[in-house]
Write an enzyme that holds these catalytic residues in place. Structure first.
Site, mmCIF file in Angstrom:
data_model
loop_
_atom_site.group_PDB
_atom_site.id
_atom_site.type_symbol
_atom_site.label_atom_id
_atom_site.label_comp_id
_atom_site.label_asym_id
_atom_site.label_seq_id
_atom_site.Cartn_x
_atom_site.Cartn_y
_atom_site.Cartn_z
ATOM 1 N N CYS A 1 -1.396 -2.830 -0.659
ATOM 2 C CA CYS A 1 -0.536 -4.048 -0.760
ATOM 3 C C CYS A 1 -0.486 -4.565 -2.196
ATOM 4 O O CYS A 1 0.189 -5.020 -2.699
ATOM 5 C CB CYS A 1 0.033 -4.386 0.047
ATOM 6 S SG CYS A 1 -0.025 -3.958 1.100
ATOM 7 N N GLU B 1 12.018 -3.311 -3.351
ATOM 8 C CA GLU B 1 10.454 -4.226 -2.804
ATOM 9 C C GLU B 1 9.605 -3.265 -3.870
ATOM 10 O O GLU B 1 8.576 -3.018 -3.678
ATOM 11 C CB GLU B 1 10.301 -3.966 -1.557
ATOM 12 C CG GLU B 1 11.030 -4.213 -0.493
ATOM 13 C CD GLU B 1 11.249 -5.640 -0.401
ATOM 14 O OE1 GLU B 1 9.527 -6.315 0.667
ATOM 15 O OE2 GLU B 1 11.863 -6.725 0.410
ATOM 16 N N HIS C 1 7.234 -0.921 4.618
ATOM 17 C CA HIS C 1 7.545 -0.273 3.252
ATOM 18 C C HIS C 1 7.137 0.989 3.373
ATOM 19 O O HIS C 1 5.824 1.239 4.508
ATOM 20 C CB HIS C 1 6.483 -1.009 2.412
ATOM 21 C CG HIS C 1 7.340 -2.261 1.719
ATOM 22 N ND1 HIS C 1 6.244 -3.227 2.025
ATOM 23 C CD2 HIS C 1 8.546 -3.085 1.780
ATOM 24 C CE1 HIS C 1 6.483 -4.421 1.180
ATOM 25 N NE2 HIS C 1 8.415 -4.114 0.736
HETATM 26 O O1 SUG Z 1 6.810 -8.539 2.624
HETATM 27 N N1 SUG Z 1 3.603 -10.708 4.196
HETATM 28 C C1 SUG Z 1 4.547 -9.491 3.220
HETATM 29 C C2 SUG Z 1 3.281 -8.209 2.729
HETATM 30 C C3 SUG Z 1 3.941 -7.223 2.432
HETATM 31 C C4 SUG Z 1 2.883 -6.017 2.187
HETATM 32 N N2 SUG Z 1 3.057 -5.480 1.009
HETATM 33 C C5 SUG Z 1 3.204 -4.152 1.291
HETATM 34 N N3 SUG Z 1 3.245 -2.983 2.078
HETATM 35 N N4 SUG Z 1 3.408 -3.487 0.138
HETATM 36 C C6 SUG Z 1 5.603 -8.949 3.351
HETATM 37 O O2 SUG Z 1 6.017 -8.693 4.393
HETATM 38 C C7 SUG Z 1 4.110 -12.739 4.778
HETATM 39 C C8 SUG Z 1 4.107 -14.093 4.877
HETATM 40 C C9 SUG Z 1 4.090 -14.887 5.513
HETATM 41 O O3 SUG Z 1 4.422 -14.809 7.082
HETATM 42 O O4 SUG Z 1 3.785 -16.028 5.932
HETATM 43 C C10 SUG Z 1 4.274 -12.024 3.946
HETATM 44 O O5 SUG Z 1 5.900 -11.519 3.608
#
Ligand code: SUG
Length: 430
Positions: A358, A171, A232
Site C-alpha cells: 500500500c 482507487e 482493494h
Molecule cells: O483506504 N486506511 C486506508 C488503507 C489503504 C491501504 N491501501 C491499499 N490497500 N493499497 C483505506 O482504507 C484508515 C484511516 C483511519 O482509519 O484513520 C485508512 O484510510
C-alpha cells in the site's frame, strides 16, 4: 514483439511519507484494521521513520526509490467549507480532515508505461478516492504534486482524477496489476474492480491511457472476500513482472478468472510463461490473508534479475507463523525467481490497514526520464536525502497522538513550518 527491448528503463518506487497527524480514526468501515484500532494511540514519528526504513531497504537492493510528499493536515479548507474550525468541529470530521491516508501511495494513481500506450507517453491518472470522505480530499493535492514532480519529464501525461459526479470510483494502482516478462516489455494490464473501484472507472483509465485491447483484462473482485475485508485487490493478490501471487478466491469466478489472466498473457507473449502461484483456502484462508497482509507484500526485481519479497513483520507471529512458513515455501520452490524475503516493521501503517504494497507506487520510466526527474526535483531518494528527511521527522513529528490531540491549531502551524523545509528538500511546492 518486445518493442521496448532497446530501451533502457527502470522501475522507480515512490514510497508515501506519513504525515504529522497520522492517527487511528477508524475512518474506513470496510477495512478491518482501521475499524478495530479506532481511537488507539498512534506515533506519527514512528510511522514516518518506518516508511523511511522501507525506502532505505529498497535503496540497499539498488532499486530506484522516491518519496511521495505528504499533504497539509488538518485540511482547514475542507473543514471551513463545512462551516467548522479545529475548535468546534465534531471529532469525526476533524479526524477525516486530519487523516494521513495519502501515505498509501498505491492509491495515488494508476500508471501506464510509455511503451504500453498508443501515443508512446507515460500516462498517470490520479485516483479520485471518492468512496471515503477522508480519502477524497487527497485527490486534488495529489494531482498538484504529480504535475510538479513530472513537469520537466518529457512524454508524461498526468490526468486529472475522474469525475465522481459522473459515477466514476477509482482507487488507483491498488486495483491494477501489470504482468510482463520484464519491466521493459509490453504488459498485460489487469484492472480489478469491486466496490471502491468500479468497472466504469477502470475502463475509462484504460481508454485514456491508450492501452491496446490485447493488453487489457477487466476482472471482478469476489464480493464475498470484499465483505471479509478485501477492500482493494492488493489485499489478496500481488504481481511483479511475470510472477503473480494470488488467492484462489480473489475473483468472482475463482480459478477461472486466474486462467483468463494466464491465457491473455500467453496470447500476448506466446514464448513466455506466467508464473502464477495460487494460494488455496487450505493454505491460507481469506481471513488469515486479511489479518496477516500476506499478499500485501512488495515483490521487486533486483539488479541481478532475482526477486525479493518485502513482507510485513506480522507474518512471522500471526497464526503460529503459518503465513511466514508459506512464504518460505514459495522462496524454496525451485525455479522460482524469489530468492529473498525480508520482514519489515511497518506496524504504524499496518494498524490502519496499509502494508508494504500500500505504501508504494510503481512508475516505470526510461533511464533518460529518470535522469530528468533526478535533475529537476529532489524526490528521488539517496542516503543523504533520507538522512535529511529523518532529521526533519525527528524535529516536527509528534511521538504520540490520540484523536483528541488533533483539536490543537499548533499541529497545523507545525505542519506548515515543516512543509516549508520539505518543499526545499524536494524542490517542489508542497
Ligand atoms: O483506504 N486506511 C486506508 C488503507 C489503504 C491501504 N491501501 C491499499 N490497500 N493499497 C483505506 O482504507 C484508515 C484511516 C483511519 O482509519 O484513520 C485508512 O484510510
Amino acid at each position: 514483439m518486445n518493442l521496448a527491448k532497446n530501451i533502457s528503463a527502470s522501475e522507480v518506487i515512490f514510497i508515501g511519507l506519513p504525515g504529522t497527524t497520522h492517527h487511528y480514526g477508524g475512518l474506513s468501515g470496510d477495512n478491518v484494521a482501521s475499524s478495530s484500532n479506532r481511537g488507539s494511540e498512534s506515533s506519527p514519528k514512528q510511522a514516518a521513520l518506518q516508511a523511511i526504513a522501507l525506502a532505505r531497504y529498497l535503496l540497499s537492493l539498488r532499486i530506484a526509490t522516491a518519496i511521495l510528499p505528504p499533504q497539509l493536515r488538518p485540511n482547514l479548507k475542507a473543514l471551513n467549507a463545512m462551516g467548522y474550525n479545529v475548535e468546534n468541529a465534531p471529532l469525526n470530521l476533524l479526524e477525516q480532515v486530519s487523516s494521513s491516508s495519502f501515505m498509501w501511495a498505491a492509491n495515488a494513481a494508476t500508471i501506464t508505461p510509455a511503451w504500453d500506450s498508443s501515443d508512446n507517453k507515460l500516462h498517470l491518472t490520479v485516483a479520485n478516492l471518492y468512496t471515503n470522505p477522508h480519502r477524497r480530499i487527497e485527490a486534488q493535492n495529489t494531482y498538484n504534486i504529480m504535475r510538479q514532480i513530472f513537469s520537466h519529464v518529457p512524454e508524461v501525461e498526468v490526468h486529472k482524477p475522474l469525475d465522481a459526479e459522473k459515477g466514476f470510483l477509482d482507487e488507483g494502482a491498488a486495483n491494477h496489476m501489470l504482468l510482463a516478462p520484464s519491466h521493459i516489455d509490453k504488459g498485460l494490464h489487469v484492472f480489478v474492480y469491486g466496490k471502491r473501484q468500479n468497472f466504469k472507472a477502470s475502463q475509462a483509465i484504460a481508454i485514456h491511457h491508450g492501452i491496446p485491447e490485447n493488453q487489457l483484462l477487466f476482472i471482478e473482485q469476489n464480493p464475498d472476500v470484499i465483505s471479509k475485508g478485501v477492500f482493494h485487490n492488493d489485499v489478496i493478490a500481488v504481481s511483479n513482472e511475470n510472477l503473480l501471487l494470488v488467492h484462489e478466491r480473489a475473483y468472482v469466478n475463482g480459478r477461472q478468472d486466474i486462467e483468463r489472466i494466464e491465457s491473455a498473457y500467453k496470447a500476448l507473449h506466446p514464448q513466455e510463461q506466467l508464473q502464477a502461484i495460487i494460494i488455496s483456502d487450505s493454505d491460507l484462508s481469506v481471513e488469515e490473508a486479511v489479518h496477516s497482509y500476506f499478499f500485501n507484500s512488495q515483490i521487486v526485481t533486483k539488479p541481478d534479475g532475482k526477486m525479493a519479497v518485502i513482507a510485513p513483520i506480522e507474518l512471522k507471529t500471526l497464526f503460529g507463523g503459518k503465513a511466514a512458513a508459506l512464504m518460505e515455501n514459495i522462496r524454496a520452490f525451485r525455479g522460482n525467481p524469489i530468492d529473498e524475503i525480508t520482514y519489515l516493521d511497518l506496524r504504524q501503517s499496518m494498524r490502519n490497514g496499509g502494508g508494504p504494497a500500500c505504501l508504494r507506487l510503481r512508475v516505470t520510466l526510461t533511464q533518460s526520464s529518470l535522469s530528468t526527474l533526478k535533475e529537476t526535483t529532489g524526490v528521488i531518494a539517496g542516503e543523504k536525502m533520507l538522512y535529511e528527511l529523518e532529521k526533519l521527522v525527528e524535529r516536527y513529528y509528534p511521538e504520540k497522538l490520540l484523536p483528541d490531540g488533533l483539536r490543537n491549531m499548533e499541529i497545523h502551524n507545525n505542519c506548515i513550518e515543516f512543509f516549508g523545509k520539505l518543499s526545499d528538500l524536494f524542490g517542489i511546492k508542497i
